[in-house]
Every structure is written in structure tokens, then in C-alpha cells.
Design a protein around this motif. Structure first.
Motif, mmCIF file in Angstrom:
data_model
loop_
_atom_site.group_PDB
_atom_site.id
_atom_site.type_symbol
_atom_site.label_atom_id
_atom_site.label_comp_id
_atom_site.label_asym_id
_atom_site.label_seq_id
_atom_site.Cartn_x
_atom_site.Cartn_y
_atom_site.Cartn_z
ATOM 1 N N PHE A 160 0.852 -1.183 0.000
ATOM 2 C CA PHE A 160 0.000 0.000 0.000
ATOM 3 C C PHE A 160 0.893 1.240 0.000
ATOM 4 C CE2 PHE A 160 -2.397 -3.491 1.653
ATOM 5 C CZ PHE A 160 -3.679 -3.305 1.190
ATOM 6 N N ARG A 161 0.908 1.949 -1.117
ATOM 7 C CA ARG A 161 1.798 3.100 -1.265
ATOM 8 C C ARG A 161 1.252 4.338 -0.569
ATOM 9 N NH1 ARG A 161 4.643 3.640 -6.902
ATOM 10 N NH2 ARG A 161 5.597 1.793 -5.956
ATOM 11 N N GLU A 162 -0.058 4.479 -0.487
ATOM 12 C CA GLU A 162 -0.685 5.632 0.165
ATOM 13 C C GLU A 162 -1.377 5.176 1.449
ATOM 14 O OE1 GLU A 162 -0.149 8.628 -0.883
ATOM 15 O OE2 GLU A 162 0.870 8.036 -2.732
ATOM 16 N N ASN A 163 -2.102 6.081 2.098
ATOM 17 C CA ASN A 163 -2.765 5.752 3.356
ATOM 18 C C ASN A 163 -3.717 4.565 3.182
ATOM 19 O OD1 ASN A 163 -1.449 7.874 4.563
ATOM 20 N ND2 ASN A 163 -3.208 9.260 4.504
ATOM 21 N N ALA A 164 -3.666 3.664 4.155
ATOM 22 C CA ALA A 164 -4.580 2.518 4.182
ATOM 23 C C ALA A 164 -5.391 2.620 5.465
ATOM 24 C CB ALA A 164 -3.801 1.209 4.131
ATOM 25 N N ILE A 165 -6.645 3.016 5.326
ATOM 26 C CA ILE A 165 -7.516 3.267 6.475
ATOM 27 C C ILE A 165 -8.628 2.222 6.511
ATOM 28 C CG2 ILE A 165 -8.913 4.976 7.696
ATOM 29 C CD1 ILE A 165 -6.006 5.853 7.214
ATOM 30 N N PHE A 166 -8.675 1.456 7.594
ATOM 31 C CA PHE A 166 -9.753 0.488 7.849
ATOM 32 C C PHE A 166 -10.227 0.734 9.281
ATOM 33 C CE2 PHE A 166 -7.083 -1.410 4.602
ATOM 34 C CZ PHE A 166 -7.974 -2.006 3.718
ATOM 35 N N GLU A 167 -10.796 1.892 9.519
ATOM 36 C CA GLU A 167 -11.114 2.347 10.878
ATOM 37 C C GLU A 167 -12.528 1.949 11.279
ATOM 38 O OE1 GLU A 167 -10.650 6.477 13.482
ATOM 39 O OE2 GLU A 167 -10.701 6.556 11.294
ATOM 40 N N ASN A 168 -12.641 1.363 12.480
ATOM 41 C CA ASN A 168 -13.944 0.935 13.018
ATOM 42 C C ASN A 168 -14.674 -0.001 12.061
ATOM 43 O OD1 ASN A 168 -13.742 2.490 15.450
ATOM 44 N ND2 ASN A 168 -14.282 4.321 14.272
ATOM 45 N N PHE A 187 -6.089 0.802 11.545
ATOM 46 C CA PHE A 187 -7.090 -0.238 11.765
ATOM 47 C C PHE A 187 -7.805 -0.022 13.101
ATOM 48 C CE2 PHE A 187 -4.197 -2.093 8.722
ATOM 49 C CZ PHE A 187 -4.990 -2.897 7.913
ATOM 50 N N ALA A 188 -7.667 1.147 13.683
ATOM 51 C CA ALA A 188 -8.171 1.416 15.027
ATOM 52 C C ALA A 188 -9.675 1.160 15.127
ATOM 53 C CB ALA A 188 -7.870 2.857 15.424
#
Length: 258
Positions: free
Chosen positions: A119-127, A147-148
Motif C-alpha cells: 500500500f503506497r498511500e494511506n490505508a484506512i480500515f477504521e472501526n 485499523f483502530a
């Protein structure tokens, strides 16, 4: 009659809104494959989301009947408050007969072709809720990995993952085995208030900056054997219900229970 019509319109509107919350993993994949950033909030993702099938895949290594193929997610991916019904795949191993092998807590040198995604850019899997498999083995997160607050119903595989920027992993619930063996954290790693309901494996993990496990609970065995805490680690008010192994680990640790 007017009231009845109004109620029917309201019901149809509610149905339409609900339908919009169902998003196909295939549609998400196609957008990413066209280098389009994706951002979703509060949707249900149906089907398997397989990052290893992107069209930019390249052979990285080939030796002795074992081949490694890499893909790169070039755009930011943002998922907040989402539910993944299928597998989220950034790693898989395919045998010559086409079957897929998942390996979590043991090593099997069985050849075939290994696929993994960076993943070159931000990887957001929040909640988010991962109802099935989540495979991030060998993935490199070049920017923020968040992943918070998420829930992993099945085994979460981050073995050999590399976190080049901050990793936000606080308030996660791991219902099954959490595998961070050999994971490499180059910056901040936040594991505050995490619930590990099954075994947690951080054996050989490397933390270049201070890592924080404050308020977390390990209900099964926690393995930090050979882990490197270069800038120290906080296990303040951390519960180890079934024991913890710090044998051969390096760096200062502050440990206290509630």
C-alpha cells in the motif's frame, strides 16, 4: 390515503438508502485498478476484496519452484465503519492445482505462487468489521496504516508486514489468532486498549519507536519472544490472563496490571 401514500414513499426511500449501503468488492477493486482512490463510510462490502489481483502485478522473486508476485495499491483506500462480508486479501498462496493455501501459525514450504500487495498511500480500515479472513502478510504500508477500533472475527494475519509510518491499532478486537510475527514498525505503534481473545504472536517483531499496549488484555498466551523494543514499550495496566513470553526480547518494558 395521503397518509398511506406518505408512508409508502418513506418505506421505499428507506429501502433505497439501505440498498445503497451494499457495495460490491468487485466495484471497489475495479476503481483501485484504475488508480482511483476509494472512500467509504458505513457500507457493507460484499464478496472478496482481493488486492493481489491488480493489473500492475510483477514477479518479484522466482526460485526453486517458488514464485512471488507483488501488486501495489497506488491510491489511498479509506474504509470507516464498514463491514466486510468476504475475505480481505493482500496475501495468498496458490498451488499448481489452483487451490489456495492460508498459513497462520506454521511454516509450510509447499512451493506454488505467493501473491502479496503493498500500500503506497494511506490505508484506512477504521472501526470496520472483518467477518471473514484478513490477510496482510508481507504487505508494506508506506504511509499511515489505521485499523483502530476494528473487529477481526477470524484470524488476522500481519506476519512480516512492514509499517513505514504510524500504525494505529488501538481499540481493536481480535476474536481469533492475531499474527504479527516478524512485523516491522518503523514509527509509532499504538496498541492501546486492544482485546486479544485468542493467542497473540509478536515473536521477532521489531519496534523502532516506542510501542504502547496500555490498557490492553491478552486472554490467551502472548508471545513477544525475540521482540526488539528499540525505544521501549508500555504495558501499563495490561492484563496477561494466560501468561506472556518476553524471553530474548530487547529494550525496556514498563509492565503493570490493573
Amino acid at each position: 390515503m395521503k397518509l398511506l401514500n406518505s408512508l409508502m414513499l418513506a418505506a421505499l426511500s428507506t429501502t433505497a438508502i439501505y440498498a445503497q449501503k451494499q457495495v460490491s468488492a468487485r466495484d471497489i477493486f475495479q476503481a483501485i485498478d484504475k488508480n482511483q482512490s476509494v472512500q467509504y463510510d458505513g457500507v457493507v462490502v460484499t464478496g472478496d476484496l482481493d488486492f493481489t489481483e491488480l493489473s500492475n502485478r510483477k514477479v518479484k522473486h522466482e526460485k526453486g519452484g517458488w514464485e512471488e508476485i507483488k501488486t501495489t495499491v497506488e491510491v489511498p483506500v479509506v474504509f470507516r465503519n464498514c463491514t466486510f462480508k468476504g475475505d480481505v486479501i493482500a496475501y495468498k498462496n496458490l498451488q499448481e492445482n489452483g487451490s489456495k493455501t492460508k498459513v497462520f501459525n506454521i511454516e509450510i514450504n509447499n512451493g506454488g505462487v505467493t501473491y502479496s500487495a503493498d500500500f503506497r498511500e494511506n490505508a484506512i480500515f477504521e472501526n470496520c468489521t472483518f467477518e471473514n479472513g484478513s490477510e496482510f502478510k508481507y504487505s508494506t504500508f508506506s504511509k499511515v496504516a489505521n485499523f483502530a477500533g476494528s473487529k477481526f472475527a477470524e484470524q488476522a494475519n500481519f506476519k512480516y508486514a512492514k509499517f513505514r509510518q504510524d500504525a494505529f491499532l488501538a481499540n481493536i478486537r481480535f476474536d481469533d489468532y492475531a499474527n504479527f510475527k516478524y512485523a516491522d514498525f518503523a514509527h509509532k505503534a499504538d496498541f492501546k486498549d486492544v482485546r486479544f481473545h485468542d493467542s497473540a504472536d509478536f515473536k521477532y517483531a521489531e519496534f523502532d519507536e516506542r510501542v504502547d499496549f496500555t490498557g490492553s488484555r491478552f486472554q490467551r498466551h502472548a508471545d513477544f519472544k525475540y521482540a526488539d523494543f528499540h525505544d521501549g514499550a508500555s504495558f501499563d495496566k495490561t492484563d496477561f490472563d494466560d501468561g506472556v513470553d518476553f524471553k530474548y526480547s530487547n529494550g525496556k518494558r514498563y509492565v503493570s496490571s490493573r
